[in-house]
Design a protein around this motif. Structure first.
Motif, mmCIF file in Angstrom:
data_model
loop_
_atom_site.group_PDB
_atom_site.id
_atom_site.type_symbol
_atom_site.label_atom_id
_atom_site.label_comp_id
_atom_site.label_asym_id
_atom_site.label_seq_id
_atom_site.Cartn_x
_atom_site.Cartn_y
_atom_site.Cartn_z
ATOM 1 N N TRP A 12 0.752 -1.163 -0.021
ATOM 2 C CA TRP A 12 -0.026 0.196 -0.205
ATOM 3 C C TRP A 12 0.850 1.332 -0.045
ATOM 4 N N PRO A 13 0.258 2.259 -0.704
ATOM 5 C CA PRO A 13 1.104 3.644 -0.550
ATOM 6 C C PRO A 13 1.068 4.124 0.930
ATOM 7 N N LYS A 14 1.998 5.118 1.102
ATOM 8 C CA LYS A 14 2.101 5.774 2.200
ATOM 9 C C LYS A 14 0.819 6.516 2.541
ATOM 10 N N PRO A 15 0.323 6.358 3.786
ATOM 11 C CA PRO A 15 -1.038 7.028 4.274
ATOM 12 C C PRO A 15 -0.978 8.552 4.136
ATOM 13 N N ASN A 16 -1.864 9.008 3.675
ATOM 14 C CA ASN A 16 -2.043 10.615 3.596
ATOM 15 C C ASN A 16 -3.501 10.849 4.455
ATOM 16 N N TYR A 17 -3.169 11.303 5.647
ATOM 17 C CA TYR A 17 -4.291 11.529 6.432
ATOM 18 C C TYR A 17 -4.656 13.273 6.317
ATOM 19 N N TRP A 91 -6.069 2.626 3.329
ATOM 20 C CA TRP A 91 -5.014 3.011 3.897
ATOM 21 C C TRP A 91 -4.526 4.431 4.229
ATOM 22 N N ASP A 92 -5.757 5.176 3.881
ATOM 23 C CA ASP A 92 -5.370 6.640 4.425
ATOM 24 C C ASP A 92 -6.459 7.057 5.682
ATOM 25 N N LEU A 93 -6.865 5.759 6.094
ATOM 26 C CA LEU A 93 -7.681 6.018 7.558
ATOM 27 C C LEU A 93 -6.963 5.829 8.586
ATOM 28 N N THR A 94 -7.139 6.477 9.837
ATOM 29 C CA THR A 94 -6.813 5.992 10.889
ATOM 30 C C THR A 94 -7.203 5.038 11.845
ATOM 31 N N LEU A 95 -6.851 4.425 12.638
ATOM 32 C CA LEU A 95 -7.699 3.461 13.408
ATOM 33 C C LEU A 95 -8.976 3.920 14.158
ATOM 34 N N GLU A 96 -8.876 5.045 14.575
ATOM 35 C CA GLU A 96 -10.252 5.569 15.117
ATOM 36 C C GLU A 96 -11.286 5.879 13.971
ATOM 37 N N GLN A 97 -10.848 6.078 12.696
ATOM 38 C CA GLN A 97 -11.711 6.263 11.656
ATOM 39 C C GLN A 97 -12.174 4.982 11.353
ATOM 40 N N LEU A 98 -11.449 4.061 11.232
ATOM 41 C CA LEU A 98 -12.140 2.610 10.930
ATOM 42 C C LEU A 98 -12.776 2.055 12.075
ATOM 43 N N ILE A 99 -12.574 2.550 13.184
ATOM 44 C CA ILE A 99 -13.651 1.999 14.102
ATOM 45 C C ILE A 99 -14.882 2.765 13.996
ATOM 46 N N ALA A 100 -14.882 3.994 13.698
ATOM 47 C CA ALA A 100 -16.267 4.912 13.514
ATOM 48 C C ALA A 100 -17.095 4.178 12.537
ATOM 49 N N THR A 167 -18.950 -5.621 20.840
ATOM 50 C CA THR A 167 -17.888 -4.546 20.631
ATOM 51 C C THR A 167 -16.774 -4.968 19.787
ATOM 52 N N SER A 168 -16.588 -6.270 19.613
ATOM 53 C CA SER A 168 -15.433 -6.581 18.638
ATOM 54 C C SER A 168 -15.947 -6.438 17.153
ATOM 55 N N TYR A 169 -17.030 -6.204 16.922
ATOM 56 C CA TYR A 169 -17.592 -5.853 15.539
ATOM 57 C C TYR A 169 -16.629 -4.609 15.112
ATOM 58 N N TRP A 170 -16.464 -3.512 15.978
ATOM 59 C CA TRP A 170 -15.905 -2.415 15.402
ATOM 60 C C TRP A 170 -14.585 -2.175 16.151
ATOM 61 N N ASN A 171 -14.437 -2.799 17.346
ATOM 62 C CA ASN A 171 -12.978 -2.639 17.960
ATOM 63 C C ASN A 171 -11.954 -3.486 17.386
ATOM 64 N N LEU A 172 -11.449 -2.806 16.182
ATOM 65 C CA LEU A 172 -10.465 -3.825 15.296
ATOM 66 C C LEU A 172 -9.388 -4.150 15.928
ATOM 67 N N GLY A 173 -8.883 -3.175 17.064
ATOM 68 C CA GLY A 173 -7.709 -3.512 17.586
ATOM 69 C C GLY A 173 -7.788 -4.174 18.897
ATOM 70 N N HIS A 174 -8.873 -4.745 19.323
ATOM 71 C CA HIS A 174 -9.147 -5.595 20.476
ATOM 72 C C HIS A 174 -8.236 -6.913 20.570
ATOM 73 N N ALA A 175 -7.373 -7.078 21.488
ATOM 74 C CA ALA A 175 -6.837 -8.261 21.542
ATOM 75 C C ALA A 175 -7.702 -9.679 21.486
ATOM 76 N N ALA A 176 -8.520 -9.556 22.247
ATOM 77 C CA ALA A 176 -9.467 -10.712 22.256
ATOM 78 C C ALA A 176 -10.597 -10.777 21.465
ATOM 79 N N ARG A 177 -10.354 -10.027 20.339
ATOM 80 C CA ARG A 177 -11.447 -10.048 19.396
ATOM 81 C C ARG A 177 -11.715 -11.329 19.026
ATOM 82 N N ASP A 178 -13.118 -11.968 18.668
ATOM 83 C CA ASP A 178 -13.546 -13.159 18.344
ATOM 84 C C ASP A 178 -14.829 -12.827 17.474
ATOM 85 N N CYS A 179 -14.513 -13.061 16.178
ATOM 86 C CA CYS A 179 -15.828 -12.922 15.242
ATOM 87 C C CYS A 179 -15.725 -13.945 14.177
ATOM 88 N N ILE A 180 -16.828 -14.352 13.874
ATOM 89 C CA ILE A 180 -16.883 -15.282 12.824
ATOM 90 C C ILE A 180 -16.946 -14.748 11.503
#
Length: 351
Positions: A12-17, A91-100, A167-180
């Motif tokens: 991916w290219p360098k992020p452009n925030y 690749w141009d989105l922050t983790l916060e934007q991805l979660i939102a 909450t694991s549906y949107w908490n992409l960085g959660h360590a114990a994330r468990d989704c089918i």
């Protein structure tokens, strides 16, 4: 959300925030335009039912609730596009934007599922005005809503249980994330929607074709009800873009713009198609009022022969119906010896 493996992320290219590349406004235009048309169609339907016919039935209020869900889903999609990064490359989105964005995705699905379910149920309930007693058409119109409701409820439950905790549906960085894997669920629901939409569209056509009316009128009625094919087509297009998002790309936000646009279009088209028959009734109402004012201004009486063997008498702006010799009934069309009140089903009587 489809996560890219490290070897893909490395390409991916360098992020452009600061000033990321953005999609055009097609989603906003299509979503808000179809929503506006849906609200207008519902408003005209309620005008006919409340203002002209002065009566409502369950299918009218089911459609009102469906429109509320559809409007909320459309606004959620527009918000996700405008505020939560659905118009940018992933690749141009922050983790916060991805979660939102994932939160907006969950809310949209939560609203879209009942919107489409209630729209189909409303249309099926409206068929009961056309279906003869003890006919297969009537039995299917009564049974299908329960099947659609149960199937939709199953998909709705899966939406709430596919991730633990939820909450694991949107908490992409959660360590114990468990989704089918949500791919089979999304495809199953999309395919089921196409099947149900096609069934709802095709159900009244055999009855309409067999009723005792001139062929031109039967074909006109079939064409009127066939606007439902637009919903079937929109649902099929949604499957195409769903396949791209969940199986062909990792840039899910950028490619998902087209998917979300068709989600909004499909939901709003269902409302429009469910209200179209009442627009025909509105035109007839206006035409009657125009004829009434013309004859009333001259103070005379005019008789008009109707294709169904009836005669419309207007005298000083008043209308009444009189049977002519050989007429089949008041306003019905015959199928297998029973009458289907096609005229009064979607045509208002004078207040």
């Amino acid at each position: 959300m489809r996560s890219a493996p490290p070897e893909v992320v490395a390409t991916w290219p360098k992020p452009n925030y600061i000033d990321p590349q953005s999609q055009g406004p097609d989603l906003i235009v299509a979503g808000l335009f179809t929503l506006m048309v849906a609200l207008i169609c519902l408003g005209l339907r309620l005008y006919i039912r409340l203002g002209v016919m002065r009566k409502t039935e369950m299918d009218d209020w089911v459609m009102v609730v469906a429109t509320i869900f559809s409007a909320a889903a459309t606004l959620s999609i527009v918000l996700g596009f405008a505020q939560y990064g659905w118009r940018h490359h992933v690749w141009d989105l922050t983790l916060e934007q991805l979660i939102a964005g994932r939160k907006a995705s969950f809310v949209t699905q939560f609203l879209f599922i009942p919107a489409t379910m209630l729209t189909k149920i409303s249309i099926l309930l409206s068929y009961l005005r056309l279906a003869p007693q003890n006919s297969l058409f009537r039995r299917l119109s009564l049974t299908a809503p329960w099947i659609i409701a149960l199937a939709t409820a199953a998909f709705w439950i899966v939406l709430f249980t596919e991730c633990r905790p939820l909450t694991s549906y949107w908490n992409l960085g959660h360590a114990a994330r468990d989704c089918i894997d949500e791919t089979p669920v999304l495809f199953s629901y999309a395919i089921a929607t196409v099947i149900f939409d096609f069934f709802v569209w095709a159900l009244p056509l055999p009855t309409i074709y067999r009723i005792n009316l001139p062929l031109s009128q039967r074909l006109a009625l079939i064409a009127l009800f066939s606007v439902g094919l637009c919903v079937v087509a929109a649902a099929a297009v949604r499957i195409h873009y769903l396949d791209i998002v969940v199986r062909q790309t990792y840039d899910v936000t950028w490619e998902g713009t087209h998917l979300w646009m068709w989600v909004a279009v499909e939901a709003n088209l269902g409302i429009i198609c469910g209200c179209v028959p009442w627009l025909k009734a509105l035109v007839k109402s206006w035409r009657k009022r125009g004829d009434s004012s013309v004859t009333g201004s001259h103070g005379d009486t005019l008789g008009h022969a109707r294709p169904d063997g009836m005669k419309t008498i207007s005298s000083k702006g008043a209308f009444r119906m009189e049977s002519l010799p050989g007429a089949q009934g008041t306003t019905g069309a015959r199928e297998k010896g029973k009458y289907i009140d096609l005229e009064s089903s979607y045509t208002p009587s004078e207040p």
